[in-house]
Design an enzyme around this catalytic site. Structure first.
Site, mmCIF file in Angstrom:
data_model
loop_
_atom_site.group_PDB
_atom_site.id
_atom_site.type_symbol
_atom_site.label_atom_id
_atom_site.label_comp_id
_atom_site.label_asym_id
_atom_site.label_seq_id
_atom_site.Cartn_x
_atom_site.Cartn_y
_atom_site.Cartn_z
ATOM 1 N N ALA A 1 0.843 -1.204 0.000
ATOM 2 C CA ALA A 1 0.000 0.000 0.000
ATOM 3 C C ALA A 1 0.875 1.249 0.000
ATOM 4 C CB ALA A 1 -0.939 -0.032 1.206
ATOM 5 N N ARG A 2 1.222 1.726 1.179
ATOM 6 C CA ARG A 2 2.123 2.859 1.343
ATOM 7 C C ARG A 2 3.020 2.580 2.536
ATOM 8 N NH1 ARG A 2 0.812 3.903 -3.102
ATOM 9 N NH2 ARG A 2 0.066 5.893 -3.963
ATOM 10 N N ASP B 1 6.481 -3.571 -1.196
ATOM 11 C CA ASP B 1 6.604 -3.093 -2.570
ATOM 12 C C ASP B 1 6.700 -1.570 -2.591
ATOM 13 O OD1 ASP B 1 6.564 -3.553 -5.486
ATOM 14 O OD2 ASP B 1 4.647 -2.490 -5.413
ATOM 15 N N HIS C 1 8.097 -0.925 -6.098
ATOM 16 C CA HIS C 1 6.780 -0.325 -6.361
ATOM 17 C C HIS C 1 6.268 -0.732 -7.750
ATOM 18 C CE1 HIS C 1 4.162 3.239 -4.854
ATOM 19 N NE2 HIS C 1 3.427 2.305 -5.436
ATOM 20 N N ILE C 2 6.253 -2.030 -7.981
ATOM 21 C CA ILE C 2 5.850 -2.551 -9.287
ATOM 22 C C ILE C 2 4.582 -3.397 -9.221
ATOM 23 C CG2 ILE C 2 8.185 -2.543 -10.249
ATOM 24 C CD1 ILE C 2 8.346 -5.553 -9.581
ATOM 25 N N GLU D 1 11.196 7.005 -2.257
ATOM 26 C CA GLU D 1 11.457 6.207 -3.452
ATOM 27 C C GLU D 1 12.172 7.038 -4.508
ATOM 28 O OE1 GLU D 1 7.628 4.662 -4.550
ATOM 29 O OE2 GLU D 1 7.555 3.285 -2.858
#
Length: 326
Positions: A240-241, A265, A289-290, A270
């Site tokens: 999520a975050r 992720d 983050h994919i 980032e």
């Protein structure tokens, strides 16, 4: 309308171009090698993929009518200020739910099978591989309990897949009473709890999987107190975050083996700083983050963006608004 796209992913650029060109909608991509504000200051619609849309950006675009986010998360957009300025904010709430749910199980399986700790010390294709017992045993998911934090579209897709693995599924969500009548079966969960029951739910879970938005209520929702309630054998998954979890508390819990492992992720900044202490731990896994970036998800995202822009051009409001304008 003047439309500018803040997009860097090449595949996403291609899909957006195909969809908007098919509808004869003119637009331009920004050039990230040049200053941003001069390129977007005449924009009426911004398609945003990775940038923060803060007051400086908003004030630089006096004609802005819509900020169209390319995913579900809108924590990088100053929504209150957009509302104050009469600017619509729309997201894409469902298009990548399956992709993210599948990635969630990639992370769960990676941790539960101890792949990182049992990885080859040399190239497995070199011919030097000799079959032996693993140094670190994995676990079966069947019969284990997964706690899903946030039973939205993605959380439900995760629950479906957990059931296929034979897991017991429990969930903590903000509005549990909207999901109660026949809800346990309808939402593929065995039990649904409100946020106030999080301390009671955490000790039950072998896997805790985060699927909540980032806001004032969820920031640092999982901190030292919550991780201390988890089983020492439990894994924490976050697609999520990152700031839903307290960074320092996570590092200490993993370092001291108070929980077995974590796979994210997303990260607090980032791209992640490669010197971050978390990345040096054997029981932490990070993917860049994919989770939501698949061909199918991008195709659906591009369709929703096209529809929202077409509606704006006809004087209608977007279908997937996240703010309210008086």
């Amino acid at each position: 309308m003047i439309i500018k796209a803040l997009v860097q992913n090449l595949e996403f650029k291609q899909r957006i171009t195909e969809k908007l060109n098919h509808s004869n909608i003119p637009f331009e991509f920004v050039n990230y090698s040049e200053p941003l504000i001069p390129q977007i200051q005449d924009s009426e619609i911004l398609i945003n993929s990775v940038d923060r849309i803060d007051r400086q950006i908003i004030n630089s675009c006096p004609n802005l009518k819509l900020v169209q986010q390319s995913g579900i998360g809108v924590d990088g957009i100053d929504i209150d200020y957009c509302s104050e300025r009469g600017i619509y904010v729309a997201n894409v709430p469902m298009a990548n739910a399956i992709s993210v749910a599948e990635h969630t199980f990639l992370l769960i399986l990676y941790l539960s099978k101890n792949i990182k700790l049992n990885s080859f010390s040399s190239n497995p294709n070199s011919g030097a591989f000799i079959r032996r017992m693993p140094d670190h045993m994995g676990i079966e998911l069947s019969g284990k309990t997964i706690l899903i934090l946030g039973l939205g579209v993605t959380g439900i897709e995760v629950a479906k897949r957990a059931k296929a693995f034979g897991m017991k599924v429990i969930a903590v969500t903000k509005h549990p009473f909207t999901k109660t009548e026949g809800g346990d079966k309808k939402y593929f969960v065995d039990s649904i709890f409100g946020v106030d029951k999080l301390p009671q739910a955490l000790p039950l879970a072998d896997i805790v999987s985060i699927h909540t938005p980032l806001n004032n209520e969820t920031e640092n929702m999982i901190s030292k107190k919550e991780m201390d309630l988890m089983k020492k054998s439990a894994y924490l998954i976050n697609v999520a975050r990152a700031p839903v979890v307290n960074h320092e508390a996570l590092f200490i819990s993993l370092r001291d083996k108070n929980i077995a492992g974590a796979a994210f992720d997303v990260f607090w900044k980032e791209p992640a700083d490669q010197n971050d202490d978390l990345l040096k731990l054997d029981n932490f896994l990070l993917t860049p983050h994919i989770a939501g970036w698949t061909y199918e998800a991008i195709d659906s995202i591009s369709d929703i963006i096209r529809i929202n822009i077409e509606r704006m051009m006809r004087g209608q409001i977007p279908l997937t608004l996240v703010n309210h304008i008086d």
